[in-house]
Design a protein around this motif. Structure first.
Motif, PDB file in Angstrom:
ATOM      1  N   GLY A  44     -31.953  21.723  36.409  1.00  0.00           N
ATOM      2  CA  GLY A  44     -30.874  22.585  36.160  1.00  0.00           C
ATOM      3  C   GLY A  44     -30.434  22.625  34.793  1.00  0.00           C
ATOM      4  O   GLY A  44     -30.440  21.804  34.212  1.00  0.00           O
ATOM      5  N   CYS A  45     -29.966  23.609  34.311  1.00  0.00           N
ATOM      6  CA  CYS A  45     -29.153  23.732  33.052  1.00  0.00           C
ATOM      7  C   CYS A  45     -27.658  24.357  33.171  1.00  0.00           C
ATOM      8  O   CYS A  45     -27.149  24.569  31.850  1.00  0.00           O
ATOM      9  CB  CYS A  45     -30.179  24.578  31.827  1.00  0.00           C
ATOM     10  N   ASP A  46     -27.362  24.895  34.300  1.00  0.00           N
ATOM     11  CA  ASP A  46     -26.214  25.634  34.254  1.00  0.00           C
ATOM     12  C   ASP A  46     -25.151  25.033  35.253  1.00  0.00           C
ATOM     13  O   ASP A  46     -24.438  25.437  36.081  1.00  0.00           O
ATOM     14  CB  ASP A  46     -26.330  26.874  34.416  1.00  0.00           C
ATOM     15  N   GLY A  47     -25.191  23.508  35.558  1.00  0.00           N
ATOM     16  CA  GLY A  47     -24.144  22.929  36.146  1.00  0.00           C
ATOM     17  C   GLY A  47     -22.678  22.919  35.721  1.00  0.00           C
ATOM     18  O   GLY A  47     -22.679  22.685  34.517  1.00  0.00           O
ATOM     19  N   ILE A  48     -21.703  22.965  36.473  1.00  0.00           N
ATOM     20  CA  ILE A  48     -20.442  22.604  35.952  1.00  0.00           C
ATOM     21  C   ILE A  48     -19.908  21.781  36.973  1.00  0.00           C
ATOM     22  O   ILE A  48     -19.799  21.795  37.967  1.00  0.00           O
ATOM     23  CB  ILE A  48     -19.814  24.204  36.108  1.00  0.00           C
ATOM     24  N   VAL A  49     -19.287  20.818  36.396  1.00  0.00           N
ATOM     25  CA  VAL A  49     -18.438  19.838  37.184  1.00  0.00           C
ATOM     26  C   VAL A  49     -16.961  19.911  36.502  1.00  0.00           C
ATOM     27  O   VAL A  49     -16.703  19.768  35.384  1.00  0.00           O
ATOM     28  CB  VAL A  49     -18.980  18.365  37.002  1.00  0.00           C
ATOM     29  N   GLY A  50     -16.093  19.692  37.594  1.00  0.00           N
ATOM     30  CA  GLY A  50     -14.494  19.602  37.125  1.00  0.00           C
ATOM     31  C   GLY A  50     -14.049  18.195  37.834  1.00  0.00           C
ATOM     32  O   GLY A  50     -14.604  17.782  38.901  1.00  0.00           O
ATOM     33  N   MET A  51     -13.533  17.661  36.926  1.00  0.00           N
ATOM     34  CA  MET A  51     -12.737  16.293  37.307  1.00  0.00           C
ATOM     35  C   MET A  51     -11.330  16.177  36.928  1.00  0.00           C
ATOM     36  O   MET A  51     -10.979  16.664  35.915  1.00  0.00           O
ATOM     37  CB  MET A  51     -13.587  15.253  36.587  1.00  0.00           C
ATOM     38  N   VAL A  52     -10.625  15.446  37.884  1.00  0.00           N
ATOM     39  CA  VAL A  52      -9.166  15.061  37.588  1.00  0.00           C
ATOM     40  C   VAL A  52      -9.096  13.545  37.907  1.00  0.00           C
ATOM     41  O   VAL A  52      -9.606  13.010  38.970  1.00  0.00           O
ATOM     42  CB  VAL A  52      -8.354  15.787  38.559  1.00  0.00           C
ATOM     43  N   PHE A  53      -8.921  12.892  36.523  1.00  0.00           N
ATOM     44  CA  PHE A  53      -8.977  11.273  36.571  1.00  0.00           C
ATOM     45  C   PHE A  53      -7.643  10.894  37.182  1.00  0.00           C
ATOM     46  O   PHE A  53      -6.544  11.257  36.974  1.00  0.00           O
ATOM     47  CB  PHE A  53      -9.376  10.798  35.039  1.00  0.00           C
TER      48      PHE A  53
END
Length: 360
Positions: free
Chosen positions: A67-76
């Motif tokens: 895949g080439c359109d993955g999105i991840v959101g993170m709060v550390f």
């Protein structure tokens, strides 16, 4: 001491639905994972698939398989900023213990990522435990409406709506038109490393490439405890000569592509593994055990996580091997060979590298 190291496909279907699935290697089928305190899982998202926000009791590295359109959101932990990153095939993304993350496939084809990590702080050694903020198995559902109404400064009816509105489990599929936050190019450049496109540390014609990844190359890798990585891409019928970790680190190997044969030798010179491997197989190399890989006719690509920030890897063959460091007298006495044979042995070592092309 018996070790179950046999390469295995993910055996546990944790969840599967319209939005995608999550699969893991269970300690019931692969008990050596628990003994070595390492674990693995695989997330597959269909187009518009969305993995609900969650955190885990383990540090891990994600490697994008497809895949080439993955999105991840993170709060550390100890921050109040959500960072949103773009992911594509070949990317490595560290996921620190306790960090809240969500994952979304914004493309038209399947997105897949494998996670390899250490589980020394996990409630279940050898497995990752996930704590979802919401959904049918969310933390928020575990509290009474009385507690939630007080915590979120609302009445009990609204508290119940917060709890019950999301009925999905782990992964859902978002409707068309539902937009997600745009990834930050700057943050992606800083927090994601494409190991597939990186300059290899070793390249041998007709042998393949080796790319190591440590905190020195990728500073954000320091956010996950005692983990580094490597990518080995063997050409057809080439060999990765035997090596071992001299610092007690454990190697967890995921076969990304191709096929081949892997041998592992351990205590008392016992060959504890000798098997054909293929894409999707997971293998474990215990501390101080020696591993070698031989590619099949279609080559062999392996992504590995090592439980050390700066692993001390020693070669067992090639001109960089420990054999070459031993004095001739010690080598001859140890192998019980003549000076002539010992000299030939050392001479041949000088002609080989850690990646060995197929013989003519």
């Amino acid at each position: 001491m018996e070790f179950e190291l046999r390469g295995k496909l993910a055996d546990e279907k944790v969840f599967e639905g319209d939005g995608g699935g999550y699969y893991s290697w269970s300690t019931s089928e692969f008990p050596s994972l628990g003994e070595a305190n390492v674990g693995a899982g695989k997330l597959v998202l269909q187009p518009r698939g969305f993995a609900l926000p969650h955190y885990s009791d383990s540090s891990k590295l994600g490697y994008v398989l497809q895949g080439c359109d993955g999105i991840v959101g993170m709060v550390f932990p100890n921050t109040r900023e959500e960072v949103v990153l773009k992911l594509k095939k070949g990317d490595v993304i560290p996921v620190p213990i306790g960090a809240v993350s969500w994952w979304f496939n914004d493309g038209d084809s399947e997105f897949a990522i494998v996670f390899l990590g250490e589980t020394s702080k996990s409630h279940t050694p050898g497995e990752f435990n996930y704590f979802f903020l919401c959904g049918a198995q969310g933390i928020i559902r575990g509290f009474s409406s009385e507690f939630l109404s007080r915590a979120y400064n609302t009445n009990k009816d609204n508290a119940n709506k917060l709890v019950k509105a999301q009925t999905g489990v782990l992964i859902i599929k978002l409707q068309q038109g539902k937009t997600m936050p745009e990834p930050s190019v700057e943050k992606t450049r800083k927090l994601v490393y494409n190991i597939d496109a990186a300059l290899p540390d070793i390249r041998v014609e007709n042998g393949g490439v080796v790319t190591a990844l440590t905190e020195e190359k990728f500073p954000f890798l320091g956010k996950v405890e005692k983990l580094s990585a490597s990518l080995v891409k063997l050409d057809a019928d080439a060999m990765r000569s035997p090596l071992y970790a001299a610092d007690s680190a454990v190697q967890l190997i995921y076969v990304v592509k191709g096929s081949g044969r892997v041998q592992i030798v351990g205590i008392n010179g016992k060959r504890v593994l000798d098997m054909e491997v293929k894409a999707g197989h997971l293998l474990l190399v215990p501390s101080f055990f020696v591993v070698a890989k031989l590619a099949g006719g279609d080559g062999l690509d392996c992504f590995s996580t090592i439980t050390a920030k700066q692993p001390v890897l020693e070669e067992f063959a090639s001109k960089a091997s420990v054999w070459d460091s031993l004095s001739p007298a010690v080598l001859e006495a140890s192998l019980n060979v003549s000076a002539e044979v010992g000299k030939l042995f050392k001479s041949n070592l000088q002609k080989t590298t850690v990646l060995i092309p197929p013989s003519n």
